[in-house]
Design an enzyme around this catalytic site. Structure first.
Site, PDB file in Angstrom:
ATOM      1  N   ARG A 131      58.929  57.872  -3.279  1.00 54.96           N
ATOM      2  CA  ARG A 131      58.004  58.425  -2.288  1.00 54.96           C
ATOM      3  C   ARG A 131      57.475  57.325  -1.356  1.00 54.96           C
ATOM      4  O   ARG A 131      56.852  57.613  -0.347  1.00 54.96           O
ATOM      5  CB  ARG A 131      56.846  59.161  -2.969  1.00 54.96           C
ATOM      6  CG  ARG A 131      55.894  58.274  -3.665  1.00 54.96           C
ATOM      7  CD  ARG A 131      54.772  58.991  -4.411  1.00 54.96           C
ATOM      8  NE  ARG A 131      54.239  58.092  -5.426  1.00 54.96           N
ATOM      9  CZ  ARG A 131      53.417  57.076  -5.181  1.00 54.96           C
ATOM     10  NH1 ARG A 131      52.987  56.852  -3.971  1.00 54.96           N
ATOM     11  NH2 ARG A 131      53.031  56.276  -6.153  1.00 54.96           N
ATOM     12  N   ASP A 252      44.253  46.634  -7.493  1.00 52.14           N
ATOM     13  CA  ASP A 252      45.054  47.517  -6.635  1.00 52.14           C
ATOM     14  C   ASP A 252      44.265  48.009  -5.416  1.00 52.14           C
ATOM     15  O   ASP A 252      44.670  48.973  -4.750  1.00 52.14           O
ATOM     16  CB  ASP A 252      45.655  48.698  -7.392  1.00 52.14           C
ATOM     17  CG  ASP A 252      46.758  49.401  -6.588  1.00 52.14           C
ATOM     18  OD1 ASP A 252      47.420  48.721  -5.787  1.00 52.14           O
ATOM     19  OD2 ASP A 252      46.918  50.626  -6.733  1.00 52.14           O
ATOM     20  N   ASN A 257      47.351  55.798  -1.546  1.00 54.57           N
ATOM     21  CA  ASN A 257      47.917  57.082  -2.009  1.00 54.57           C
ATOM     22  C   ASN A 257      47.241  57.660  -3.245  1.00 54.57           C
ATOM     23  O   ASN A 257      47.871  58.440  -3.962  1.00 54.57           O
ATOM     24  CB  ASN A 257      49.432  56.931  -2.282  1.00 54.57           C
ATOM     25  CG  ASN A 257      50.162  56.435  -1.071  1.00 54.57           C
ATOM     26  OD1 ASN A 257      50.042  57.028  -0.002  1.00 54.57           O
ATOM     27  ND2 ASN A 257      50.881  55.326  -1.193  1.00 54.57           N
TER      28      ASN A 257
HETATM   29  C1  0GY Z   1      50.440  50.085  -5.520  1.00 55.53           C
HETATM   30  C2  0GY Z   1      50.846  51.425  -5.385  1.00 55.53           C
HETATM   31  C3  0GY Z   1      51.282  52.173  -4.380  1.00 55.53           C
HETATM   32  C4  0GY Z   1      51.662  51.771  -3.083  1.00 55.53           C
HETATM   33  C5  0GY Z   1      52.146  50.591  -2.732  1.00 55.53           C
HETATM   34  O1  0GY Z   1      53.227  49.156  -1.325  1.00 55.53           O
HETATM   35  C6  0GY Z   1      52.742  50.271  -1.428  1.00 55.53           C
HETATM   36  O2  0GY Z   1      52.745  51.113  -0.539  1.00 55.53           O
HETATM   37  O3  0GY Z   1      52.164  49.608  -3.586  1.00 55.53           O
HETATM   38  C7  0GY Z   1      51.481  53.583  -4.743  1.00 55.53           C
HETATM   39  O4  0GY Z   1      51.343  54.444  -3.850  1.00 55.53           O
HETATM   40  O5  0GY Z   1      51.760  53.860  -5.920  1.00 55.53           O
HETATM   41  O6  0GY Z   1      50.984  49.378  -6.343  1.00 55.53           O
HETATM   42  O7  0GY Z   1      49.542  49.600  -4.879  1.00 55.53           O
END
Ligand code: 0GY
Length: 297
Positions: A131, A252, A257
């Site tokens: 996703r 985080d 999301n």
């Molecule tokens: C995280 C998780 C997410 C997103 C990203 O790089 C990103 O877009 O890492 C997620 O949506 O699970 O690890 O921060």
């Protein structure tokens, strides 16, 4: 006015997290966080799969100070694609209190790699969460892996538990230290000593170059913040106690999301003593391990 409009269901990061009761050890590192833009200064990538709110380096430094941390590891988020300018800007402004994990393509020049290294990048991220990105083919990732190996960098991998069986052999073929995001996103409704999490534990026990972030209870929990994400704790604690010298922790922030709720970062910090239950384990998780991986040169 920003040229970007965040997704209609986007949840913004918590504006006023509580002060944690748990006092982190001196020199603690938040080893998984992101910066988003600001979009006007550092545009989001055309191929992104989500459009976030802004989350700037200065807002990240404020959170760091509020939570009592000393350093950050900033991981390039997929909304910026392989354009690492926002990351590099944050690292260059951090007074050596931040290191980075970039996203690159196999055709990056040696000069650009050196520039990333000089800014404080020490790893690349391979993302297999569908996703979020269309993952690069294995041969491109292998090329990247061998190029960054010579710089002494590591690889951060992000995947969901159901994809581990098919990715397992590729992962174990990687030639560097490999750090798994968020314990490989286990299904915490399944037993901690069951087959699925067992495969993840095997990955770490049979491959000493593998590390894990014991982060993101808020993403993994089925019971949520009102019960302190307690269904995730046995998983994180198992990893910390089995591999105390190969674990990292991060907020985080700004929690991309998250759909159901936005975590309070102070509450997340207060979970640390439940997953690393002695001062020795806490020091390894928050100071010794991230310092060894990110600040040894
Ligand atoms: C995280 C998780 C997410 C997103 C990203 O790089 C990103 O877009 O890492 C997620 O949506 O699970 O690890 O921060």
């Amino acid at each position: 006015m920003s040229q970007f409009t965040k997704d209609p269901d986007w949840l913004d990061w918590h504006p006023a997290p509580r002060k944690p009761s748990f006092v982190v050890p001196d020199g603690a590192v938040d080893a998984h966080c992101h910066v988003f833009g600001p979009g006007d200064q550092f545009p989001f990538a055309p191929q992104r799969k989500y459009t976030p709110c802004d989350a700037s380096k200065d807002q990240l430094w404020s959170l760091r100070d509020h939570l009592g941390f000393s350093r950050n590891v900033i991981v390039q988020a997929t909304c910026h694609g392989a354009d690492n300018r926002a990351l590099v800007d944050a690292l260059n402004s951090s007074n050596d209190t931040a290191r980075g994990v970039a996203t690159i393509t196999q055709d990056i020049s040696d000069e650009d790699l050196t520039e990333l290294h000089n800014a404080g990048v020490r790893g690349v991220r391979f993302n297999f969460v569908k996703r979020l990105v269309d993952a690069l083919p294995f041969d491109s990732l292998e090329t990247i892996a061998h190029r960054i190996k010579d710089l002494g960098w590591h690889i951060v991998i992000y995947f969901e538990a159901q994809d581990l069986p098919e990715l397992y052999d590729f992962f174990t073929s990687l030639p560097t230290t490999v750090v798994v995001d968020h314990m490989g996103r286990p299904d915490v409704s399944k037993p901690v000593d069951g087959e699925d999490f067992g495969l993840f534990l095997k990955l770490l026990s049979e491959n000493e170059n593998f590390w894990s972030k014991v982060s993101c209870p808020e993403r993994l929990s089925l019971i949520g913040p009102s019960q302190d994400y307690s269904d995730v704790i046995p998983f994180a604690r198992k990893v910390v106690e089995s591999f105390p010298d190969r674990v990292l922790w991060g907020t985080d922030w700004p929690h991309p999301n998250m759909k159901g709720h936005m975590p309070d970062d102070g509450q997340l910090v207060d979970i640390i003593p439940h997953i690393a239950v002695t001062e020795e384990l806490q020091h390894k998780l928050l100071v010794a391990n991230p310092m060894r991986l990110y600040w040894s040169d």
